[in-house]
Design a protein around this motif. Structure first.
Motif, mmCIF file in Angstrom:
data_model
loop_
_atom_site.group_PDB
_atom_site.id
_atom_site.type_symbol
_atom_site.label_atom_id
_atom_site.label_comp_id
_atom_site.label_asym_id
_atom_site.label_seq_id
_atom_site.Cartn_x
_atom_site.Cartn_y
_atom_site.Cartn_z
ATOM 1 N N ALA A 445 1.076 -1.056 0.137
ATOM 2 C CA ALA A 445 -0.009 -0.036 0.106
ATOM 3 C C ALA A 445 0.961 1.259 -0.018
ATOM 4 N N ASP A 446 0.533 2.272 0.079
ATOM 5 C CA ASP A 446 0.879 3.741 -0.158
ATOM 6 C C ASP A 446 2.024 3.931 1.056
ATOM 7 N N VAL A 447 2.901 4.376 0.805
ATOM 8 C CA VAL A 447 3.849 4.601 1.909
ATOM 9 C C VAL A 447 3.492 5.960 2.643
ATOM 10 N N SER A 448 2.811 6.801 1.949
ATOM 11 C CA SER A 448 2.373 8.024 2.772
ATOM 12 C C SER A 448 0.872 8.571 2.303
ATOM 13 N N ARG A 449 0.095 8.213 3.393
ATOM 14 C CA ARG A 449 -1.436 8.642 2.984
ATOM 15 C C ARG A 449 -1.617 9.738 2.493
ATOM 16 N N ARG A 450 -0.578 10.933 3.130
ATOM 17 C CA ARG A 450 -0.797 12.503 2.741
ATOM 18 C C ARG A 450 -0.252 12.159 1.147
ATOM 19 N N GLY A 468 1.115 -1.530 -6.954
ATOM 20 C CA GLY A 468 -0.235 -1.553 -6.491
ATOM 21 C C GLY A 468 -0.634 -2.012 -5.028
ATOM 22 N N GLU A 469 -1.908 -2.308 -4.715
ATOM 23 C CA GLU A 469 -2.286 -2.353 -3.425
ATOM 24 C C GLU A 469 -2.073 -4.054 -2.941
ATOM 25 N N GLY A 470 -2.073 -4.003 -1.658
ATOM 26 C CA GLY A 470 -1.885 -5.527 -1.106
ATOM 27 C C GLY A 470 -2.561 -5.604 0.044
ATOM 28 N N CYS A 471 -3.482 -4.683 0.453
ATOM 29 C CA CYS A 471 -4.323 -4.568 1.484
ATOM 30 C C CYS A 471 -5.729 -4.327 1.331
ATOM 31 N N ASN A 472 -6.550 -4.527 2.455
ATOM 32 C CA ASN A 472 -8.007 -4.350 2.172
ATOM 33 C C ASN A 472 -8.100 -2.880 2.119
ATOM 34 N N GLY A 477 0.231 0.644 3.656
ATOM 35 C CA GLY A 477 1.601 0.779 4.478
ATOM 36 C C GLY A 477 2.233 -0.826 4.639
ATOM 37 N N PRO A 478 3.433 -0.599 5.166
ATOM 38 C CA PRO A 478 4.009 -2.149 5.474
ATOM 39 C C PRO A 478 3.097 -2.828 6.303
ATOM 40 N N ARG A 479 2.820 -4.118 5.903
ATOM 41 C CA ARG A 479 2.158 -5.067 6.652
ATOM 42 C C ARG A 479 0.743 -4.518 6.817
ATOM 43 N N CYS A 480 0.201 -3.437 6.005
ATOM 44 C CA CYS A 480 -1.079 -3.250 6.259
ATOM 45 C C CYS A 480 -1.286 -2.441 7.441
ATOM 46 N N GLU A 481 -0.449 -2.203 8.172
ATOM 47 C CA GLU A 481 -0.478 -1.599 9.490
ATOM 48 C C GLU A 481 -0.626 0.078 9.622
ATOM 49 N N TRP A 482 -1.047 0.710 8.426
ATOM 50 C CA TRP A 482 -1.260 2.008 8.432
ATOM 51 C C TRP A 482 -2.896 2.532 7.835
ATOM 52 N N CYS A 483 -3.255 3.489 8.052
ATOM 53 C CA CYS A 483 -4.527 3.691 7.636
ATOM 54 C C CYS A 483 -4.614 4.815 6.572
ATOM 55 N N ARG A 484 -5.608 4.519 5.641
ATOM 56 C CA ARG A 484 -5.756 5.661 4.431
ATOM 57 C C ARG A 484 -6.136 6.873 5.070
ATOM 58 N N ASP A 756 6.166 6.680 11.500
ATOM 59 C CA ASP A 756 5.154 7.590 10.804
ATOM 60 C C ASP A 756 5.982 7.140 9.161
ATOM 61 N N LEU A 757 4.976 6.788 8.208
ATOM 62 C CA LEU A 757 5.492 6.304 7.159
ATOM 63 C C LEU A 757 5.873 7.416 6.280
ATOM 64 N N ASP A 758 5.436 8.703 6.618
ATOM 65 C CA ASP A 758 5.862 9.947 5.707
ATOM 66 C C ASP A 758 7.177 10.281 5.794
ATOM 67 N N VAL A 759 7.916 9.398 6.682
ATOM 68 C CA VAL A 759 9.497 9.905 6.824
ATOM 69 C C VAL A 759 10.199 8.622 6.227
ATOM 70 N N LEU A 760 11.143 9.131 5.366
ATOM 71 C CA LEU A 760 12.087 8.078 4.806
ATOM 72 C C LEU A 760 13.407 8.255 5.617
ATOM 73 N N CYS A 761 13.765 6.807 6.024
ATOM 74 C CA CYS A 761 15.074 6.887 6.855
ATOM 75 C C CYS A 761 16.373 7.300 6.163
ATOM 76 N N SER A 762 16.563 8.358 5.480
ATOM 77 C CA SER A 762 17.722 8.866 4.907
ATOM 78 C C SER A 762 18.100 10.334 5.073
ATOM 79 N N ALA A 763 19.428 10.377 5.008
ATOM 80 C CA ALA A 763 19.935 11.773 5.468
ATOM 81 C C ALA A 763 19.210 12.843 4.058
ATOM 82 N N ASP A 764 18.752 12.142 3.095
ATOM 83 C CA ASP A 764 18.127 13.270 2.220
ATOM 84 C C ASP A 764 16.921 13.440 2.324
#
Length: 827
Positions: A445-450, A468-472, A477-484, A756-764
């Motif tokens: 699913a989407d990394v960022s709902r925003r 594409g989607e893999g969640c209901n 999000g990862p393992r479908c543990e995030w809400c749209r 918070d899936l809006d945040v990419l763990c990267s210095a960039d």
């Protein structure tokens, strides 16, 4: 007399022992040498069973221990090798040509000869089946032998190779015979290359895969060698023999049409043949039957050869079977579709098997898809390259994935429900432990709902990969543990998305918790201090409460319970330990012990960005301390205003200093089931005690200031102790990232902040850099400075506590030390 050391297996730090029996026995998993002041944990690879051990024993052969302070060793697993003193399991040292199956009592694995049809590289690796084109003719081989030129093997796990078929050649390592090219043939069974096929002789034709040359029929010829088909005799020539290399000129007065097999007095047109000659000297011409060809003249019909057909009457030549079809019989009127798992070139007389592990459907021209239980790594690869290098492009299906359909590609890889993958270009499948909404078969699913809301799409873009989607519905999000939805959050108890509480509910929860805590503390304070005013019954109740608090000691037990749960709650965010749902379910009911007021009143995902959550989580205790300080200052001001001028003869001045009495904290502690709250309230609201100095406005003001500062210190220590683990857990959430494979073709991986899936763990990532600055600031403030402050306070009041002369500072810090017996205060 000289002091005698404690015997081996015991220890002590005390300096007043009179007998060796007073030394403490070393506990299991530890040892103590003679004269030890403390026990020492056994290192990895050793153990100490029972108590009073003077040294640790090394693990026996066939056993290992990867933890320190162990009381026993673990038996080595099957196929592993553990010498004496092993701290981990080692791969078995079986030589090449053998494999390890069991572990004997002496710690050495049993190495068995590799079975026929398989190879064994040694170590602990299991036997590996020989692939098609390879064989192992005996047991105990370290590698499979490639089939020699002139032989092939289409099956796996073979003990030998098969001689190449006639009309075909087999290169070294062939998994199927390849037909000789057209214009060549072979009646041998040992050809190693296409160069071994012989050229078709003069007067003959050779189609693809020919075993013997086919002589040209009457009316045709083949000039020179290496001919794929015979040519019709030109008009004015004929040939009445077979296997001819040229045609003969027609005699004068005779008629020879194209493809004539004899000199005719009359000409039957192509597609017909002459059957009987009438009295006028002219032949009767009949339509050529289906399944045969008639070049004309008086030549009889000729049945179509294998690989050719005549679907209708009056055919002057037979048509070659189109690519994807074949015909293995003669005189046929139509071609057959190529069978599944085979391919057919133009004019094929038999279907050819696909190389392993390729497969096809019916009517295929070439083999460019993978068979079942395999998948195509790159669907954009050149079909010719796939055919030439099948094992490079077709890979075995990953564990748990579904490749039951022929032609499965990396993008169409089947993902069962309950599993999730980060994109359609990865083979990593992740089990959905906490979510019931992983629908399988699809990407993440989407990394960022925003970002999803901004794009207005149901798909997301990760780099150059569209996922594409893999969640209901409603989950992502990862393992479908995030809400749209912005108005929902993921609840691990309900294993799905639920609505965020409204602002009114949030405020009501916060006010309710604060009021309930304050009311409970007030009730316990009144119960402990005023119950005796209700006559004899009140006196008895007060006596029983006092007796209970001394015998049971509620406050230390409550502090131990608080510490246990707060440590358990930090295993995930701080150390990355993912506890099973069966464990977390029965600990959820004591979430209140975490003293995380924000988490109790409102879910983290409903508050806002991770930076906002981190600021709130780290600063609300500071605000609470400041509010407490304000309340204490107001209380002191009220006392100052209501005190008025005191008589000069009165010796009373304001002080709240006292010794370590029963009211200020002893071994039993103060409080009941909510002893921490009642004790804190009682300490903060305890009436000011008189001092022995003369009362002057200056002395009164000074004592009020000192008393208020000490009470503020007590309040700050209490708040910091209770919220430190929960605040630290919130701080470390800003560093907990998880990496996912995005593209196996270029080995791309992406890490995201799990909170918070809006945040990419990267210095960039701008948000991550902002979080990194906030994290280190609060990391120094809470997990570092708060414990160091406690340590500095304890060290400063250490002499007074050990001497049992409680100073004002020690009394203000009594929450840190009062629940410990003096014998156990080693600091």
């Amino acid at each position: 007399a000289a002091p005698l050391p404690c015997e081996a297996g015991s220890y002590s730090r005390a300096t007043n022992l009179t007998d060796a029996s007073e030394c403490i026995d070393a506990s299991p998993g530890h040892f103590a040498t003679a004269g030890s002041t403390q026990q020492t944990a056994c290192r990895e690879g050793s153990f100490a069973n029972g108590t009073r051990n003077g040294a640790c024993e090394l693990c026996k052969e066939g056993h290992y221990q990867d933890k320190s302070a162990a009381a026993a060793c673990v038996r080595c697993a099957a196929g592993k090798f553990c010498p004496q003193g092993s701290s981990r399991e080692l791969d078995a040292q079986c030589k090449a040509g053998t494999y390890a199956r069991l572990t004997d009592r002496d710690g050495d694995p049993e190495c068995l000869d590799c079975p026929m049809g398989s190879s064994c590289g040694g170590g602990a690796a299991p036997p590996s089946e020989c692939s098609p084109g390879y064989f192992a003719s005996a047991s105990g081989l370290s590698e499979c032998t490639r089939c020699e030129g002139g032989t092939y093997q289409s099956e796996a796990r073979a003990a030998g190779c098969i001689a190449c078929e006639m009309g075909s050649y087999c290169a070294e390592g062939a998994s199927a015979p390849l037909p000789c090219e057209k214009r060549t043939y072979s009646n041998k069974t040992n050809l190693e290359s296409v160069g071994g096929c012989e050229g078709c002789p003069e007067g003959h034709a050779c189609t693809t895969g020919s075993v013997i040359p086919v002589p040209c029929r009457a009316g045709t010829f083949a000039f020179g060698s290496r001919n794929a088909e015979c040519e019709l005799c030109r008009a004015g020539t004929y040939q009445n023999g077979t296997g001819a290399s040229n045609c003969l000129p027609c005699g004068s007065g005779s008629f020879c049409p194209i493809g004539a097999s004899l000199e005719l007095p009359a000409a039957c047109e192509p597609g017909t043949y002459g059957n009987v000659t009438d009295g006028d000297g002219l032949p009767d011409c009949f339509d050529c039957p289906a399944g045969s060809s008639c070049p004309g003249g008086a030549a009889p019909p000729t049945q179509c050869a294998a690989g050719t057909v005549a679907p209708a009457e009056r055919m002057k030549t037979c048509d070659s079977c189109a690519a994807g079809t074949y015909q293995d019989g003669t005189g046929a009127t139509r071609c057959r579709d190529c069978v599944a798992g085979h391919y057919c070139t133009e004019g094929a007389s038999a279907p050819l098997p696909c190389p392993h592990p390729l497969g096809t459907g019916r009517g295929s021209v070439t083999c460019s898809v993978c068979k079942r239980e395999f998948y195509l790594l790159n669907s954009s690869a050149n079909p010719a390259d796939i055919f030439d290098n099948p094992t490079k492009h077709c890979k075995r299906c990953p564990k748990y994935a579904d490749c039951s359909a022929r032609g499965t590609t990396l993008q169409t890889l089947g993902v069962p429900p309950g599993l999730w993958r980060a994109s359609s270009l990865t083979t990593e499948l992740h089990a959905c432990v906490a979510s019931d909404h992983c629908s399988g078969s699809g990407g993440a699913a989407d990394v960022s709902r925003r970002r999803l809301t901004a794009s207005g799409s149901d798909n997301r873009v990760v780099g150059d990969v569209i996922v594409g989607e893999g969640c209901n519905a409603g989950h992502t999000g990862p393992r479908c543990e995030w809400c749209r939805s912005e108005s929902q959050y993921f609840d691990r108890v309900q294993r799905g998305c639920v609505d965020c509480p409204s602002a009114g509910v949030r405020f009501a929860n916060l006010v309710g918790i604060v009021l309930a805590a304050a009311a409970t503390g007030a009730l316990f304070y009144l119960a402990l201090t005023r119950v005796a005013i209700f006559g004899r019954a009140g006196a008895r109740a007060a006596h029983r409460l006092s007796h209970m608090k001394v015998k049971v000691g509620f406050q230390p037990k409550v502090k131990v319970l608080v510490s246990f749960y707060q440590i358990a709650a930090t295993l995930g965010p701080v150390y990355g330990v993912r506890l099973h749902e069966d464990f977390t379910r029965w600990t959820d009911f004591i979430d209140a012990i975490s003293f995380d007021l924000l988490g109790l009143t409102y879910p983290d995902a409903c508050i806002g960005s991770m930076a906002d959550r981190l600021l709130l989580a780290a600063l609300w205790p500071v605000v609470l301390v400041l509010l407490g300080g304000t309340a204490l200052a107001c209380h002191a001001l009220a006392v100052w205003l209501m005190s008025g001028p005191a008589p000069s003869s009165s010796p009373a001045a304001i002080s709240d200093d006292g010794g370590r009495s029963d009211s200020d904290g002893g071994r039993g502690g103060r409080g009941t089931a909510l002893g921490l709250l009642g004790s804190a309230l009682r300490s903060l609201l305890r009436p000011l005690q008189p001092s022995h100095e003369a009362v002057t406005p200056y002395n009164l003001r000074r004592d009020l200031v000192r008393s208020t500062l000490r009470r503020l210190l007590y309040w700050a220590i209490l708040v910091a102790y209770l919220v430190l683990p929960s605040v630290s857990r919130s701080i470390f959430k800003a560093r907990k990232c998880e990496s996912f494979s995005i593209n196996v073709l270029d080995e791309t991986r992406r890490s995201y902040l799990m909170a918070d899936l809006d945040v990419l763990c990267s210095a960039d990532d701008d948000k991550y850099r902002e979080l990194d600055l906030i994290f280190w600031s609060f990391f120094v403030l809470w997990p570092v400075l708060v414990p160091l402050t406690f340590l500095v306070l304890l060290l400063s009041l250490r002499p007074a506590v050990r001497a049992q002369r409680i100073s004002p500072l020690a009394n203000a810090c009594r929450f840190l030390w009062r629940d410990y017996d003096a014998d156990f205060i080693f600091w």
